[in-house]
Motif scaffolding. Structure first.
Motif, short mmCIF file in Angstrom:
data_model
loop_
_atom_site.label_atom_id
_atom_site.label_comp_id
_atom_site.label_asym_id
_atom_site.label_seq_id
_atom_site.Cartn_x
_atom_site.Cartn_y
_atom_site.Cartn_z
N THR B 25 0.85 -1.18 0.00
CA THR B 25 0.00 0.00 0.00
C THR B 25 0.89 1.23 0.00
O THR B 25 1.89 1.29 0.71
CB THR B 25 -0.91 0.03 1.23
OG1 THR B 25 -0.10 -0.19 2.37
CG2 THR B 25 -1.99 -1.01 1.14
N HIS B 27 1.18 5.14 0.71
CA HIS B 27 0.57 6.29 1.36
C HIS B 27 1.44 7.49 1.07
O HIS B 27 2.62 7.49 1.37
CB HIS B 27 0.44 6.07 2.86
CG HIS B 27 -0.63 5.11 3.21
ND1 HIS B 27 -1.90 5.50 3.51
CD2 HIS B 27 -0.63 3.77 3.27
CE1 HIS B 27 -2.64 4.44 3.77
NE2 HIS B 27 -1.88 3.38 3.63
N GLN B 28 0.82 8.48 0.49
CA GLN B 28 1.57 9.67 0.12
C GLN B 28 1.14 10.79 1.06
O GLN B 28 0.21 11.51 0.79
CB GLN B 28 1.27 10.01 -1.33
CG GLN B 28 2.47 10.50 -2.08
CD GLN B 28 2.13 10.70 -3.53
OE1 GLN B 28 1.14 10.18 -4.02
NE2 GLN B 28 2.96 11.44 -4.22
N TYR B 29 1.83 10.86 2.20
CA TYR B 29 1.45 11.80 3.23
C TYR B 29 1.65 13.24 2.78
O TYR B 29 2.65 13.53 2.14
CB TYR B 29 2.28 11.51 4.48
CG TYR B 29 2.10 12.49 5.56
CD1 TYR B 29 1.03 12.40 6.42
CD2 TYR B 29 2.97 13.55 5.69
CE1 TYR B 29 0.85 13.32 7.40
CE2 TYR B 29 2.80 14.48 6.68
CZ TYR B 29 1.73 14.36 7.53
OH TYR B 29 1.54 15.27 8.49
N ASP B 31 -1.44 14.13 1.52
CA ASP B 31 -2.52 13.83 0.58
C ASP B 31 -1.93 13.28 -0.70
O ASP B 31 -0.75 13.44 -0.99
CB ASP B 31 -3.39 15.06 0.31
CG ASP B 31 -2.55 16.29 0.09
OD1 ASP B 31 -1.35 16.14 -0.16
OD2 ASP B 31 -3.08 17.41 0.18
N ARG B 32 -2.78 12.61 -1.43
CA ARG B 32 -2.28 12.04 -2.68
C ARG B 32 -3.09 12.58 -3.84
O ARG B 32 -4.26 12.94 -3.69
CB ARG B 32 -2.34 10.52 -2.64
CG ARG B 32 -3.75 9.97 -2.58
CD ARG B 32 -3.74 8.49 -2.37
NE ARG B 32 -4.93 8.07 -1.67
CZ ARG B 32 -6.04 7.63 -2.28
NH1 ARG B 32 -6.09 7.54 -3.59
NH2 ARG B 32 -7.09 7.28 -1.57
N ILE B 34 -5.25 12.45 -7.14
CA ILE B 34 -6.30 11.49 -7.48
C ILE B 34 -6.89 11.88 -8.83
O ILE B 34 -6.99 13.07 -9.16
CB ILE B 34 -7.36 11.43 -6.35
CG1 ILE B 34 -8.27 10.22 -6.53
CG2 ILE B 34 -8.15 12.70 -6.25
CD1 ILE B 34 -9.07 9.88 -5.31
N SER B 67 -6.66 16.39 -5.16
CA SER B 67 -5.98 15.50 -4.22
C SER B 67 -6.90 15.23 -3.04
O SER B 67 -7.74 16.05 -2.69
CB SER B 67 -4.67 16.10 -3.74
OG SER B 67 -4.89 17.40 -3.25
N GLU B 69 -7.06 13.58 1.09
CA GLU B 69 -6.22 13.31 2.26
C GLU B 69 -5.92 11.82 2.36
O GLU B 69 -6.79 10.99 2.12
CB GLU B 69 -6.96 13.80 3.51
CG GLU B 69 -6.05 13.94 4.70
CD GLU B 69 -6.75 14.54 5.89
OE1 GLU B 69 -6.79 13.87 6.91
OE2 GLU B 69 -7.26 15.67 5.77
N ASP B 70 -4.70 11.52 2.72
CA ASP B 70 -4.29 10.13 2.79
C ASP B 70 -3.36 9.96 3.98
O ASP B 70 -2.22 10.39 3.96
CB ASP B 70 -3.58 9.73 1.50
CG ASP B 70 -3.29 8.25 1.45
OD1 ASP B 70 -3.90 7.53 2.26
OD2 ASP B 70 -2.47 7.82 0.64
N ARG B 71 -3.86 9.35 5.02
CA ARG B 71 -3.04 9.17 6.22
C ARG B 71 -3.11 7.73 6.67
O ARG B 71 -4.08 7.03 6.45
CB ARG B 71 -3.57 10.04 7.36
CG ARG B 71 -3.19 11.47 7.26
CD ARG B 71 -4.14 12.27 8.11
NE ARG B 71 -3.90 13.68 7.96
CZ ARG B 71 -3.08 14.39 8.70
NH1 ARG B 71 -2.42 13.80 9.66
NH2 ARG B 71 -2.89 15.65 8.50
#
Lengths: 368, 223
Positions: B25, B27-29, B31-32, B34, B67, B69-71
């Protein structure tokens, strides 16, 4: 061609070198490409933990032990708190002992995964096997985060038990991990063990015989790879290890491949131990009421545990005050690295890194 | 046969690359980026319906500016920055300062003018925590007898100067009260999750319910 001799060249490996696992300097004398002499130079990461411990209370020292072997903080915590308990005569509730054993074994798996991954990294298999190992290690660190809110510097154990009982979400996560992990281990093993390149590079490379290992007081997977069946968990059972059923895997030859293989087999044994602990863990308190500032009676105590690297012991001398008069650490990495010269001499430059990587040292523990 | 092990290894790598359950997986902290497809999937619709419904967002996604949020999930016991400190609970006993291995907590108090039965306590003049040297061991939280100090749950308090890392009383009071449940089983028992955005009131943060004035008076009278 064998008569051709060249002038010996001294080469410094480190202190800043990507494959020395930290700030470690190795002065190697080469004759052409063959190692003639190797001298480890330590002390680049010396922080004076033992001296710092003399000015802190017994609970505050737990935070120092996290930073010694930072890939296996739980084992360090366990070794230290068992020493304090021996010194002050504190009893540990049974549930706390089970939680401690679960943590120590999970930490052993995490540390061995890291050792295996970096061994492959040193071999030149850049990043791919390392990532497989780290993916599994990540799940263990996640479980530690559930337990105590930190991933590396845990500070979870206290004299007299553990800090806090495991949260509700910990047990399902542990069960899933225990069920999944042997499959992942099979995968890692079939990726590595059958690989011809790995076999040629590691078989019969860097042999440490059992006599040499015992002479240099090597402990841990290195000693067991040399064929000596010595494990403190069996030889001098602490906590609840005498109730658990597990084997001590040993190697045959003491070469680099054996050291890798012993680690993989130990991870399987650790999973067995964790399974038994989940099955048997009782309900009850997790900590005896010890004061924040413990004043043990004057005297000394030495307690040691089988950490992932070997025998990790803490020797504490108390003069009756709130901080120890002297704190000495028997660090397995430090002692294991003394055999480096015996293993390296006669091997080629490219073998040097693999042999060094197979010892599995952590510089935080070597220099303290 | 030579090379069989290599082929086996390559199969495993391939399996891990392609099998959905096995993939790493990413995760691009924090946010990623999209695309349109991903956005529509998040909304639970197909891309066409989505583009009619939210044309601006679609346009953004088309040029690669959208983008989300991706945490990574953070557990409720996470020991983080921004201590949650309740002045109402704090008596200025300085147990935390005494227990801190690094000695980074500075507390200055003076006795209040109030009488004892009017809720006398020490008035806090200074409560400084030097976060620049804090190692988040949480011993101060463990030492606090009145459950006034809690670990925070954030970790994004980067500053440009070391001086700004010293948290004073004002900042502690202003900080959002999202205590970590580490060593606070009473908050964990309430089912509080620091990531939910809720805050915990000072009356609920303690191990014990604060006795009412009458109860206190009865207790005093009994003595």
């Amino acid at each position: 061609m064998s008569e051709m001799k060249s002038e010996p060249v001294i080469l410094n490996l480190g202190p800043q070198h990507p494959s020395t696992h930290g700030v470690f300097r190795l002065r190697v004398t080469f004759d052409g490409e063959t190692v003639v002499d190797a001298e480890p130079v330590m002390g680049y990461l010396h922080r004076g933990s033992e001296k710092l411990a003399e000015g802190r209370s017994y609970v505050q020292i737990v935070t120092l032990t996290d930073r010694m072997d930072y890939t296996a903080s739980m084992s360090n915590n366990l070794a230290y708190v068992s020493s304090v308990e021996k010194l002050a005569g504190i009893d540990v509730p049974e549930r706390a002992q089970y939680i401690r054993v679960i943590c120590a074994e999970l930490q052993r798996i995490a540390s061995h995964l890291m050792a295996t991954g970096f061994l492959l990294n040193d071999l030149g298999a850049l990043a791919t096997p390392l990532m497989y190992c780290f993916r599994e290690r990540e799940r263990i660190l996640d479980m530690f985060e559930m337990l105590c809110g930190a991933r590396i510097t845990l500070t979870y154990m206290r004299p007299g038990g553990v800090l806090q009982d495991a949260p509700a979400e910990f047990w399902p996560a542990l069960n899933t991990f225990v069920n999944d992990f042997p499959g992942y281990l099979d995968e890692i093993e079939s990726l590595i063990s059958g690989n011809e390149i790995v076999l040629t590079r590691t078989r019969d490379v860097g042999i440490l015989t059992d006599a040499q290992a015992i002479n240099a007081s090597i402990t841990g997977p290195m000693l067991r790879a040399a064929g000596v069946q010595w494990d403190l968990r069996k030889a001098n059972p602490y906590e609840i290890y005498d109730r658990l059923d597990f084997d001590i895997p040993i190697g045959a030859l003491g070469d680099t491949f054996d050291r890798y293989m012993v680690r993989v087999l130990e991870m399987r044994e650790s999973i067995k131990i964790v399974e038994q602990c989940i099955r048997d863990i009782p309900q009850g308190p997790i900590r005896t009421g010890t004061p924040y500032f413990i004043r043990p009676p004057a005297g000394d105590a030495y307690a040691s545990v089988e950490s992932p690297k070997g025998e990790l012991g803490f020797y504490l001398v108390s003069d009756g005050g709130i901080s120890p008069y002297r704190c000495h650490v028997r660090a397995p990495s430090f002692i294991n690295i003394t055999a480096l010269r015996d293993m390296l001499v006669g091997w080629k430059m490219s073998d040097l890194i693999i042999i060094f990587g197979s010892i599995d040292i952590v510089l935080g523990e070597v220099d303290r | 046969m030579y090379g069989l092990g290599l082929a086996k290894g390559l199969t495993i790598t391939m399996k891990n690359m392609l099998m959905p359950g096995r993939m790493f997986t990413l995760h691009q902290y924090p946010d990623r980026k999209i695309g349109l497809l991903g956005l529509a999937k998040l909304e639970g619709t197909n891309p066409i319906t989505y583009s009619i419904k939210r044309p601006l967002m679609t346009l953004k996604a088309m040029v690669g500016l959208a983008s989300v949020e991706d945490r990574m999930p953070q557990h409720s016991r996470f020991r983080g920055e921004e201590f949650s400190w309740y002045e109402d609970r704090c008596t200025g006993c300085a147990s935390c300062a005494k227990y801190c291995p690094l000695g980074i907590i500075r507390i200055v108090t003076h006795p209040s003018e109030k009488a004892v039965d009017e809720g006398d306590k020490y008035v806090l003049d200074v409560f400084d925590i030097d976060m620049g040297r804090c190692m988040f061991c949480g011993l101060c939280v463990e030492a606090c007898p009145y459950d006034a100090l809690h670990m925070g749950s954030g970790f994004e308090e980067g500053k440009y100067s070391r001086r700004d890392l010293v948290i004073d009383k004002q900042r502690l009071n202003d900080a959002p009260k999202r205590p970590s449940t580490w060593f606070r089983p009473q908050i964990e028992g309430q089912g509080f999750d620091p990531q939910s955005g809720d805050e915990v009131d000072w009356t609920k943060a303690g191990r014990h319910v604060k006795p009412s004035r009458e109860d206190q008076q009865k207790k005093w009278a009994k003595r």
